[in-house]
Design a protein around this motif. Structure first.
Motif, PDB file in Angstrom:
ATOM      1  N   ALA A 231       0.797  -1.223   0.000  1.00  0.00           N
ATOM      2  CA  ALA A 231       0.000   0.000   0.000  1.00  0.00           C
ATOM      3  C   ALA A 231       0.833   1.278   0.000  1.00  0.00           C
ATOM      4  CB  ALA A 231      -0.947   0.005   1.205  1.00  0.00           C
ATOM      5  N   LEU A 232       2.092   1.197   0.382  1.00  0.00           N
ATOM      6  CA  LEU A 232       2.895   2.405   0.538  1.00  0.00           C
ATOM      7  C   LEU A 232       3.673   2.807  -0.708  1.00  0.00           C
ATOM      8  CD1 LEU A 232       4.275   1.970   4.175  1.00  0.00           C
ATOM      9  CD2 LEU A 232       2.377   3.391   3.392  1.00  0.00           C
ATOM     10  N   ALA A 233       3.567   2.039  -1.779  1.00  0.00           N
ATOM     11  CA  ALA A 233       4.313   2.354  -3.009  1.00  0.00           C
ATOM     12  C   ALA A 233       4.053   3.785  -3.502  1.00  0.00           C
ATOM     13  CB  ALA A 233       3.971   1.346  -4.095  1.00  0.00           C
ATOM     14  N   PRO A 234       2.818   4.312  -3.446  1.00  0.00           N
ATOM     15  CA  PRO A 234       2.592   5.685  -3.922  1.00  0.00           C
ATOM     16  C   PRO A 234       3.368   6.745  -3.138  1.00  0.00           C
ATOM     17  CG  PRO A 234       0.516   4.484  -3.810  1.00  0.00           C
ATOM     18  CD  PRO A 234       1.541   3.631  -3.126  1.00  0.00           C
ATOM     19  N   VAL A 235       3.703   6.450  -1.882  1.00  0.00           N
ATOM     20  CA  VAL A 235       4.454   7.419  -1.078  1.00  0.00           C
ATOM     21  C   VAL A 235       5.857   7.592  -1.652  1.00  0.00           C
ATOM     22  CG1 VAL A 235       5.221   8.037   1.237  1.00  0.00           C
ATOM     23  CG2 VAL A 235       3.138   6.681   0.945  1.00  0.00           C
ATOM     24  N   VAL A 236       6.481   6.479  -2.015  1.00  0.00           N
ATOM     25  CA  VAL A 236       7.811   6.508  -2.626  1.00  0.00           C
ATOM     26  C   VAL A 236       7.761   7.265  -3.950  1.00  0.00           C
ATOM     27  CG1 VAL A 236       9.605   5.065  -3.661  1.00  0.00           C
ATOM     28  CG2 VAL A 236       8.584   4.399  -1.473  1.00  0.00           C
ATOM     29  N   ASP A 237       6.750   6.973  -4.756  1.00  0.00           N
ATOM     30  CA  ASP A 237       6.604   7.652  -6.044  1.00  0.00           C
ATOM     31  C   ASP A 237       6.415   9.154  -5.857  1.00  0.00           C
ATOM     32  OD1 ASP A 237       6.724   5.149  -7.226  1.00  0.00           O
ATOM     33  OD2 ASP A 237       4.541   4.933  -7.358  1.00  0.00           O
ATOM     34  N   ALA A 238       5.628   9.530  -4.860  1.00  0.00           N
ATOM     35  CA  ALA A 238       5.360  10.949  -4.616  1.00  0.00           C
ATOM     36  C   ALA A 238       6.619  11.689  -4.193  1.00  0.00           C
ATOM     37  CB  ALA A 238       4.271  11.101  -3.556  1.00  0.00           C
ATOM     38  N   ALA A 239       7.442  11.048  -3.361  1.00  0.00           N
ATOM     39  CA  ALA A 239       8.685  11.686  -2.917  1.00  0.00           C
ATOM     40  C   ALA A 239       9.604  11.966  -4.095  1.00  0.00           C
ATOM     41  CB  ALA A 239       9.390  10.807  -1.885  1.00  0.00           C
ATOM     42  N   CYS A 240       9.680  11.032  -5.024  1.00  0.00           N
ATOM     43  CA  CYS A 240      10.499  11.235  -6.230  1.00  0.00           C
ATOM     44  C   CYS A 240       9.928  12.368  -7.082  1.00  0.00           C
ATOM     45  CB  CYS A 240      10.576   9.948  -7.041  1.00  0.00           C
ATOM     46  SG  CYS A 240      11.536   8.620  -6.271  1.00  0.00           S
ATOM     47  N   ASP A 241       8.602  12.395  -7.243  1.00  0.00           N
ATOM     48  CA  ASP A 241       7.965  13.440  -8.046  1.00  0.00           C
ATOM     49  C   ASP A 241       8.208  14.821  -7.441  1.00  0.00           C
ATOM     50  OD1 ASP A 241       7.014  11.540  -9.792  1.00  0.00           O
ATOM     51  OD2 ASP A 241       4.996  11.466  -8.920  1.00  0.00           O
ATOM     52  N   LEU A 242       8.117  14.918  -6.113  1.00  0.00           N
ATOM     53  CA  LEU A 242       8.300  16.208  -5.447  1.00  0.00           C
ATOM     54  C   LEU A 242       9.720  16.739  -5.624  1.00  0.00           C
ATOM     55  CD1 LEU A 242       6.334  15.541  -2.143  1.00  0.00           C
ATOM     56  CD2 LEU A 242       5.755  17.250  -3.879  1.00  0.00           C
ATOM     57  N   ALA A 243      10.678  15.821  -5.701  1.00  0.00           N
ATOM     58  CA  ALA A 243      12.072  16.226  -5.897  1.00  0.00           C
ATOM     59  C   ALA A 243      12.428  16.345  -7.373  1.00  0.00           C
ATOM     60  CB  ALA A 243      13.004  15.218  -5.215  1.00  0.00           C
ATOM     61  N   ARG A 244      11.452  16.039  -8.246  1.00  0.00           N
ATOM     62  CA  ARG A 244      11.674  16.061  -9.700  1.00  0.00           C
ATOM     63  C   ARG A 244      12.862  15.173 -10.080  1.00  0.00           C
ATOM     64  NH1 ARG A 244      10.605  22.521 -11.039  1.00  0.00           N
ATOM     65  NH2 ARG A 244       8.467  22.564 -10.199  1.00  0.00           N
ATOM     66  N   ILE A 245      12.802  13.957  -9.578  1.00  0.00           N
ATOM     67  CA  ILE A 245      13.865  12.999  -9.803  1.00  0.00           C
ATOM     68  C   ILE A 245      13.245  11.646 -10.102  1.00  0.00           C
ATOM     69  CG2 ILE A 245      14.109  12.193  -7.409  1.00  0.00           C
ATOM     70  CD1 ILE A 245      17.131  12.374  -7.754  1.00  0.00           C
ATOM     71  N   THR A 246      13.901  10.834 -10.883  1.00  0.00           N
ATOM     72  CA  THR A 246      13.415   9.487 -11.158  1.00  0.00           C
ATOM     73  C   THR A 246      14.174   8.500 -10.279  1.00  0.00           C
ATOM     74  OG1 THR A 246      15.016   8.922 -12.881  1.00  0.00           O
ATOM     75  CG2 THR A 246      13.056  10.173 -13.545  1.00  0.00           C
TER      76      THR A 246
END
Length: 330
Positions: A231-246
């Motif tokens: 269930a927590l996978a979107p949190v990891v994705d969001a952190a990357c998006d916020l930093a504009r990093i892949t």
């Protein structure tokens, strides 16, 4: 006769500072208790097989606090190490945040005692977000520095979890352990701590709890495992998006050290096989709020990450709470 000490000058941190473009971790420090407990000893206490612990959770040994190792004393040692690592003076710290959920009493708070032990003229407050406490503390420190409210923040995570678990409980006894780690956060001309992705789900608060009636931790392991691994996978994705990093731009992934299978599942979700993944749980156990900074410190000491490397930190645990952010390695 009144033997109380005379009045002392009250230090007020009310310096007007301009907002900062960013904040950055400039030093790390760790404290690991001297007592090493292997799986044979932990398995005997919990009446399980030593190999079962290694296979089910990934722990092979852990550190237990000695009687003199309090939450405050371990935090102070970690904080002292972080200041030394940054070649910084205690006078540069005007805020101490102690992330912990294992203080023996709700009062007095631990952060003020840590500040006193380090001779920091600092405001001090405790923060309890359980295993994601360090990530929450780091987000608060970043905001305080960027707003100009603080000129230097020492974020310390310290736990003495062995006070709150029963050694004979197979779900907690062989897993949880003790330790502390700290990060010194100072202003920076460019961001070194990127926006946090965080949240909570209080509807699942009962999955990890310390009931007042027993004073011992209880955990519904299977449900927590499913929640953390999937269930927590979107949190990891969001952190990357916020930093504009892949994820492929990352040099390391440092998740909460709760379970090796959870760590592997989360790392697989990132889809970046070349990055370093912290697996400090094998030698440290689950140190709750201290696990993320302890693992970060271990990765840097091993040489797997170096100054300036982008690293994804991810904490999750009781509450239920979760938080993730990307930072640059000091």
């Amino acid at each position: 006769m009144d033997e109380s000490p005379g009045p002392r000058r009250v230090v007020v941190n009310a310096i007007r500072r301009p907002p900062s473009e960013g904040a950055r971790i400039v030093g790390l420090g760790a404290y690991r208790p001297a007592r090493v407990v292997g799986n044979e000893e932990a398995a005997t206490a919990a009446d399980v097989d030593a190999q079962w612990i290694a296979q089910r959770v990934g722990v092979r040994e852990r550190r237990y606090a000695e009687p003199a190792d309090t939450v405050v004393s371990m935090a102070a040692e970690a904080g002292r190490a972080a200041l030394k690592d940054a070649a910084a003076d205690a006078a540069q710290v005007d805020t101490v945040i102690l992330a912990t959920c294992s203080m023996p009493s709700p009062m007095p708070n631990g952060a003020a005692q840590v500040a006193a032990a380090l001779s920091c003229p600092a405001a001090g407050f405790d923060l309890n977000a359980a295993c994601s406490g360090f990530n929450h503390g780091l987000a608060v420190a970043d905001a305080l520095v960027r707003a100009g409210t603080s000129g230097g923040v020492l974020v310390v995570a310290a736990e003495r979890m062995t006070d709150w678990v029963a050694p004979h409980d197979r779900d907690t006894g062989p897993i949880f352990a003790d330790g502390a780690a700290a990060a010194l956060v100072l202003p920076s001309s460019e961001p070194g701590i990127f926006p946090v992705a965080w949240g909570s789900d209080g509807t699942k608060a009962g999955l990890i709890a310390i009931p007042a009636a027993t004073g011992r931790m209880e955990i519904q392991g299977r449900q927590v495992f499913r929640w953390a691994a999937n269930a927590l996978a979107p949190v990891v994705d969001a952190a990357c998006d916020l930093a504009r990093i892949t994820p492929r731009d990352l040099k390391a992934f440092v998740p909460h050290q709760a379970n090796l299978r959870i760590i592997d599942a989360q790392a697989q979700h990132l889809g970046a096989p070349a990055i370093a993944v912290a697996r400090d749980i094998t030698g440290s156990g689950n140190t709750c709020a201290a696990s993320v900074p302890l693992a970060l410190d271990a990765l840097r000491r091993s040489g797997e990450i170096t100054s300036g490397d982008p690293v994804l930190l991810f904490g999750f645990g009781a509450g239920l709470t979760y938080a993730a952010q990307i930072v640059l390695c000091p």
